[in-house]
Design an enzyme around this catalytic site. Sequence first.
Site, PDB file in Angstrom:
ATOM      1  N   SER A  37      26.152  -8.308 -26.080  1.00  0.00           N
ATOM      2  CA  SER A  37      27.543  -8.745 -25.978  1.00  0.00           C
ATOM      3  C   SER A  37      28.317  -8.515 -27.268  1.00  0.00           C
ATOM      4  O   SER A  37      29.513  -8.267 -27.247  1.00  0.00           O
ATOM      5  CB  SER A  37      27.611 -10.216 -25.576  1.00  0.00           C
ATOM      6  N   ALA A  44      29.222 -11.798 -36.120  1.00  0.00           N
ATOM      7  CA  ALA A  44      29.034 -13.247 -35.977  1.00  0.00           C
ATOM      8  C   ALA A  44      30.320 -14.016 -36.267  1.00  0.00           C
ATOM      9  O   ALA A  44      30.525 -15.112 -35.735  1.00  0.00           O
ATOM     10  CB  ALA A  44      27.910 -13.731 -36.885  1.00  0.00           C
ATOM     11  N   THR A  69      23.595 -11.299 -27.170  1.00  0.00           N
ATOM     12  CA  THR A  69      22.921 -10.906 -28.395  1.00  0.00           C
ATOM     13  C   THR A  69      23.690  -9.777 -29.042  1.00  0.00           C
ATOM     14  O   THR A  69      24.609  -9.217 -28.454  1.00  0.00           O
ATOM     15  CB  THR A  69      21.470 -10.463 -28.108  1.00  0.00           C
ATOM     16  N   GLY A  96      15.030  -2.546 -30.134  1.00  0.00           N
ATOM     17  CA  GLY A  96      15.675  -3.836 -29.912  1.00  0.00           C
ATOM     18  C   GLY A  96      16.073  -3.935 -28.460  1.00  0.00           C
ATOM     19  O   GLY A  96      16.344  -2.924 -27.820  1.00  0.00           O
ATOM     20  N   THR A 137      27.118 -14.465 -30.918  1.00  0.00           N
ATOM     21  CA  THR A 137      26.343 -13.892 -32.020  1.00  0.00           C
ATOM     22  C   THR A 137      26.316 -14.895 -33.160  1.00  0.00           C
ATOM     23  O   THR A 137      27.349 -15.454 -33.510  1.00  0.00           O
ATOM     24  CB  THR A 137      26.989 -12.574 -32.515  1.00  0.00           C
ATOM     25  N   CYS A 177      32.343 -12.846 -32.590  1.00  0.00           N
ATOM     26  CA  CYS A 177      31.748 -13.016 -31.259  1.00  0.00           C
ATOM     27  C   CYS A 177      31.053 -14.377 -31.148  1.00  0.00           C
ATOM     28  O   CYS A 177      30.137 -14.661 -31.926  1.00  0.00           O
ATOM     29  CB  CYS A 177      30.735 -11.892 -31.009  1.00  0.00           C
ATOM     30  N   LYS A 206      14.623 -10.218 -31.593  1.00  0.00           N
ATOM     31  CA  LYS A 206      14.808  -9.291 -30.482  1.00  0.00           C
ATOM     32  C   LYS A 206      14.633  -7.831 -30.902  1.00  0.00           C
ATOM     33  O   LYS A 206      15.037  -6.926 -30.188  1.00  0.00           O
ATOM     34  CB  LYS A 206      16.186  -9.529 -29.867  1.00  0.00           C
TER      35      LYS A 206
END
Length: 179
Positions: A131, A163, A8, A52, A169, A166, A40
């Site tokens: 991550s 995003a 996440t 979070g 993500t 990674c 989250k």
Amino acid sequence: MITIMRSTTIIGLRFKGKVAIGCDGQVTTGETVMKHTARKIRKIYNDRILAGFAGSTADALTLFERFESKLEEFRGNLARSAIELAKDWRQDKVLRRLEAMLAVLDGEHSYVLSGAGDVIEPDDGIVAIGSGGPYALAACRGLVKYSDLTAREIVEESIRITASICIYTNAEIHIEELE
């Protein structure tokens, strides 16, 4: 074999009198995306604190519940609640095995509560876990320094940048702000 759900990106910051936190929506088990729209992050303690979580899902939710009870016990004092949770964490054999982290913020403080029972207050008020956390942290720091974006816009763009880098993500972004 136990499969741990992880992966996440959580990023939060206090910037120009505003507080925002955001997350992506992806939940991954091993190399498989299990969910695209997970939420989250949330507002807690009468919408005065943003939080979070990242890590093993059950562990993260356990840690989150324990933190909320500390906030109730200490009437919303974020610093005291974080420290007391860390004390409990270090003394409890079950808690010490939790594979989770929390990022928590209010108008005055930003903390990362680690799986080892650490309480970390970053110098710049930016918290990043998961991550994708290091990517989001780098993007956020650059945007804070070199843009005129709002706290919310910085959080959103940091996750978008993450995003694009990674694989754990996605760009399904959720954001919460303090009024």
